[in-house]
Enzyme design. Sequence first.
Site, PDB file in Angstrom:
ATOM      1  N   GLU A   1       0.849  -1.194   0.000  1.00 15.92           N
ATOM      2  CA  GLU A   1       0.000   0.000   0.000  1.00 15.92           C
ATOM      3  C   GLU A   1       0.886   1.244   0.000  1.00 15.92           C
ATOM      4  O   GLU A   1       1.887   1.299   0.709  1.00 15.92           O
ATOM      5  CB  GLU A   1      -0.880   0.014   1.265  1.00 15.92           C
ATOM      6  CG  GLU A   1      -1.896  -1.107   1.294  1.00 15.92           C
ATOM      7  CD  GLU A   1      -2.810  -1.070   2.518  1.00 15.92           C
ATOM      8  OE1 GLU A   1      -2.794  -0.059   3.253  1.00 15.92           O
ATOM      9  OE2 GLU A   1      -3.530  -2.050   2.736  1.00 15.92           O
TER      10      GLU A   1
ATOM     11  N   GLU B   1      -8.404   1.586  -4.780  1.00 14.55           N
ATOM     12  CA  GLU B   1      -9.497   1.256  -3.851  1.00 14.55           C
ATOM     13  C   GLU B   1     -10.313   2.497  -3.491  1.00 14.55           C
ATOM     14  O   GLU B   1      -9.750   3.536  -3.097  1.00 14.55           O
ATOM     15  CB  GLU B   1      -8.931   0.622  -2.561  1.00 14.55           C
ATOM     16  CG  GLU B   1     -10.035   0.302  -1.544  1.00 14.55           C
ATOM     17  CD  GLU B   1      -9.627  -0.670  -0.447  1.00 14.55           C
ATOM     18  OE1 GLU B   1      -8.497  -1.195  -0.474  1.00 14.55           O
ATOM     19  OE2 GLU B   1     -10.469  -0.910   0.444  1.00 14.55           O
TER      20      GLU B   1
HETATM   21  O1  KIV Z   1      -6.189  -7.068   1.955  1.00 11.13           O
HETATM   22  C1  KIV Z   1      -6.989  -7.060   1.002  1.00 11.13           C
HETATM   23  O2  KIV Z   1      -7.836  -7.958   0.879  1.00 11.13           O
HETATM   24  C2  KIV Z   1      -6.924  -5.965   0.066  1.00 11.13           C
HETATM   25  C3  KIV Z   1      -8.132  -5.650  -0.755  1.00 11.13           C
HETATM   26  C4  KIV Z   1      -8.047  -4.328  -1.343  1.00 11.13           C
HETATM   27  C5  KIV Z   1      -8.462  -6.620  -1.798  1.00 11.13           C
HETATM   28  O3  KIV Z   1      -5.932  -5.322  -0.022  1.00 11.13           O
END
Ligand code: KIV
Length: 266
Positions: free
Chosen positions: A116, A183
């Site tokens: 992320e 997202e």
């Molecule tokens: O941890 C997760 O499931 C994700 C979602 C955005 C699919 O990162």
Amino acid sequence: MPNFTIQDFLKKKKEGKKITLITAYDYPFARIVDEAGIDAVLVGDSLGMVVQGLENTLPVTMDEMLYHTKMVARAVRSAMVIGDMPFMSYQTSISDAVKNAGRFLKEAGAAAVKLEGGAEIAEHIRALIKSDIPVMAHIGLTPQSIHRMGGYKVQGKTDEAAKKLIEEAHIIEDAGAFSLLLEAIPLGLAEKITGELSIPTIGIGAGPHCDGQILVLHDVIGLFERFVPKFVKQYANMKEEALKAIILYREEIEKGIFPSDEHSFK
Ligand code: KIV
């Protein structure tokens, strides 16, 4: 069938074919997902919420992620397995990022990792690519930043926030990520980013114009009840099915119906 690869991600984008992803966290569900013909399985740190019953994803550890990734990798025959790097497994330093990402490939059988973040992880992405570790990046609503964001809120709604996300998307592409997960952002913004990038975008709550889609497995099959985000489509209610079966099992034991002769040895 050979496993889906990062080259297949790019090929599908070029051909205008949608890329299909879903999460999975254990052997039986990963078998089903693979059999269903899904292109790639993300072992998401969402397992903290949907499997471990935690409030958010922050406490999930590297060891837990590796444990679940191994089960999934053992199950799949053709899907690509992507391991999700948990909170503080890469933010701390570039060398932590390389060491921990390497464990997903070396110990758990993943073919890529997901991180992320935007510009602040560009150098991490470069270092992973140099170590031959393919990277999917993740911007927009990033659940590991829940405390900075003040909750699970749609991102990129103002012109300024949208401009920043577009810039970050380009930075991530330049850093070498093979795809970008978007997202909870407005569909028009996701369409713009998808049109500007040559790497595929994968949407979750980002509308229909992304190159691919992903949802959390437990949301899709109705196994997570705590909350259902607007972007989730529930295709089954497995909680109801499982509940019915287990109530029937209990009742049959109580009434002496189970086990019958059929399920007993003579
Ligand atoms: O941890 C997760 O499931 C994700 C979602 C955005 C699919 O990162």
